[in-house]
Scaffold this motif. Sequence first.
Motif, PDB file in Angstrom:
ATOM      1  N   ARG A  58       0.835  -1.206   0.000  1.00  0.00           N
ATOM      2  CA  ARG A  58       0.000   0.000   0.000  1.00  0.00           C
ATOM      3  C   ARG A  58       0.872   1.260   0.000  1.00  0.00           C
ATOM      4  O   ARG A  58       0.615   2.210  -0.745  1.00  0.00           O
ATOM      5  N   SER A  61       2.537   1.669  -3.481  1.00  0.00           N
ATOM      6  CA  SER A  61       1.512   2.079  -4.450  1.00  0.00           C
ATOM      7  C   SER A  61       1.107   3.537  -4.235  1.00  0.00           C
ATOM      8  O   SER A  61       0.974   4.308  -5.196  1.00  0.00           O
ATOM      9  N   ASN A  62       0.931   3.914  -2.975  1.00  0.00           N
ATOM     10  CA  ASN A  62       0.582   5.306  -2.664  1.00  0.00           C
ATOM     11  C   ASN A  62       1.672   6.271  -3.125  1.00  0.00           C
ATOM     12  O   ASN A  62       1.381   7.348  -3.646  1.00  0.00           O
ATOM     13  N   ALA A  64       3.855   5.860  -5.601  1.00  0.00           N
ATOM     14  CA  ALA A  64       3.831   5.963  -7.066  1.00  0.00           C
ATOM     15  C   ALA A  64       2.671   6.841  -7.521  1.00  0.00           C
ATOM     16  O   ALA A  64       2.839   7.705  -8.388  1.00  0.00           O
ATOM     17  N   ARG A  65       1.499   6.646  -6.941  1.00  0.00           N
ATOM     18  CA  ARG A  65       0.330   7.471  -7.303  1.00  0.00           C
ATOM     19  C   ARG A  65       0.561   8.939  -6.965  1.00  0.00           C
ATOM     20  O   ARG A  65       0.185   9.826  -7.729  1.00  0.00           O
ATOM     21  N   ASP A  66       1.138   9.200  -5.790  1.00  0.00           N
ATOM     22  CA  ASP A  66       1.386  10.583  -5.385  1.00  0.00           C
ATOM     23  C   ASP A  66       2.382  11.250  -6.331  1.00  0.00           C
ATOM     24  O   ASP A  66       2.170  12.385  -6.762  1.00  0.00           O
ATOM     25  N   TRP A  68       3.019  10.410  -9.434  1.00  0.00           N
ATOM     26  CA  TRP A  68       2.369  10.545 -10.741  1.00  0.00           C
ATOM     27  C   TRP A  68       1.411  11.739 -10.744  1.00  0.00           C
ATOM     28  O   TRP A  68       1.432  12.563 -11.643  1.00  0.00           O
ATOM     29  N   GLY A  69       0.594  11.822  -9.717  1.00  0.00           N
ATOM     30  CA  GLY A  69      -0.386  12.902  -9.642  1.00  0.00           C
ATOM     31  C   GLY A  69       0.243  14.269  -9.469  1.00  0.00           C
ATOM     32  O   GLY A  69      -0.258  15.269  -9.986  1.00  0.00           O
ATOM     33  N   SER A  72       3.768  14.077 -12.960  1.00  0.00           N
ATOM     34  CA  SER A  72       3.859  13.473 -14.294  1.00  0.00           C
ATOM     35  C   SER A  72       3.533  14.437 -15.429  1.00  0.00           C
ATOM     36  O   SER A  72       4.200  14.430 -16.456  1.00  0.00           O
TER      37      SER A  72
END
Length: 84
Positions: A58, A61-62, A64-66, A68-69, A72
Amino acid sequence: MELLRLLIASTNRGKVEAVEAALTEPAIAGRLTAREVRAVAARSGVSADPIGFPETIRGASNRARDAWGSHSAGEGAVWAVGIE
Protein backbone atom coordinates in the motif's frame (compact mmCIF):
# COMPACT_ATOMS: atom_id res chain seq x y z
CA MET A 1 14.13 1.07 -28.66
CA GLU A 2 12.54 3.90 -26.78
CA LEU A 3 13.09 6.81 -24.43
CA LEU A 4 12.02 6.05 -20.87
CA ARG A 5 10.81 8.93 -18.70
CA LEU A 6 10.52 7.71 -15.13
CA LEU A 7 9.65 9.24 -11.77
CA ILE A 8 11.09 7.57 -8.68
CA ALA A 9 8.66 8.27 -5.86
CA SER A 10 11.37 8.88 -3.27
CA THR A 11 14.44 11.01 -2.74
CA ASN A 12 16.05 8.30 -0.59
CA ARG A 13 19.49 7.65 -2.08
CA GLY A 14 19.29 3.86 -1.62
CA LYS A 15 15.92 3.61 -3.38
CA VAL A 16 17.06 5.84 -6.24
CA GLU A 17 20.26 3.83 -6.69
CA ALA A 18 18.27 0.56 -6.70
CA VAL A 19 16.05 1.79 -9.53
CA GLU A 20 19.05 3.14 -11.46
CA ALA A 21 20.79 -0.23 -11.08
CA ALA A 22 17.72 -2.08 -12.35
CA LEU A 23 17.65 0.15 -15.44
CA THR A 24 21.20 -0.89 -16.33
CA GLU A 25 20.28 -4.58 -16.49
CA PRO A 26 20.74 -5.80 -20.09
CA ALA A 27 17.13 -6.95 -20.45
CA ILE A 28 15.96 -3.40 -19.78
CA ALA A 29 18.87 -1.23 -20.94
CA GLY A 30 18.99 -2.99 -24.32
CA ARG A 31 15.47 -1.78 -25.07
CA LEU A 32 16.09 1.88 -24.28
CA THR A 33 17.63 4.54 -26.46
CA ALA A 34 17.87 6.80 -23.43
CA ARG A 35 16.33 7.38 -20.04
CA GLU A 36 15.36 10.38 -17.99
CA VAL A 37 14.95 9.61 -14.32
CA ARG A 38 13.83 12.07 -11.68
CA ALA A 39 13.55 11.44 -7.95
CA VAL A 40 10.65 13.28 -6.34
CA ALA A 41 9.30 13.44 -2.80
CA ALA A 42 6.10 11.44 -2.43
CA ARG A 43 3.82 10.52 0.45
CA SER A 44 3.35 6.86 1.37
CA GLY A 45 0.31 7.26 3.61
CA VAL A 46 1.52 4.43 5.87
CA SER A 47 3.59 4.34 9.05
CA ALA A 48 7.29 5.22 8.89
CA ASP A 49 8.13 1.53 9.38
CA PRO A 50 5.34 -0.42 7.67
CA ILE A 51 4.55 -3.82 9.14
CA GLY A 52 3.65 -6.68 6.87
CA PHE A 53 3.27 -7.15 3.15
CA PRO A 54 -0.12 -5.42 2.73
CA GLU A 55 1.02 -2.17 4.38
CA THR A 56 4.31 -2.22 2.45
CA ILE A 57 2.54 -2.70 -0.89
CA ARG A 58 0.00 0.00 0.00
CA GLY A 59 2.83 2.42 0.83
CA ALA A 60 4.70 1.75 -2.42
CA SER A 61 1.51 2.08 -4.45
CA ASN A 62 0.58 5.31 -2.66
CA ARG A 63 4.04 6.74 -3.35
CA ALA A 64 3.83 5.96 -7.07
CA ARG A 65 0.33 7.47 -7.30
CA ASP A 66 1.39 10.58 -5.39
CA ALA A 67 4.43 11.11 -7.60
CA TRP A 68 2.37 10.55 -10.74
CA GLY A 69 -0.39 12.90 -9.64
CA SER A 70 1.99 15.60 -8.47
CA HIS A 71 4.65 15.53 -11.18
CA SER A 72 3.86 13.47 -14.29
CA ALA A 73 2.13 16.16 -16.37
CA GLY A 74 4.98 18.63 -15.99
CA GLU A 75 7.71 16.04 -16.37
CA GLY A 76 6.36 14.12 -19.36
CA ALA A 77 6.88 10.91 -17.39
CA VAL A 78 5.41 7.65 -18.59
CA TRP A 79 6.10 5.61 -15.44
CA ALA A 80 6.26 6.21 -11.70
CA VAL A 81 7.99 3.75 -9.38
CA GLY A 82 7.18 3.53 -5.69
CA ILE A 83 9.44 1.65 -3.27
CA GLU A 84 8.50 1.29 0.40
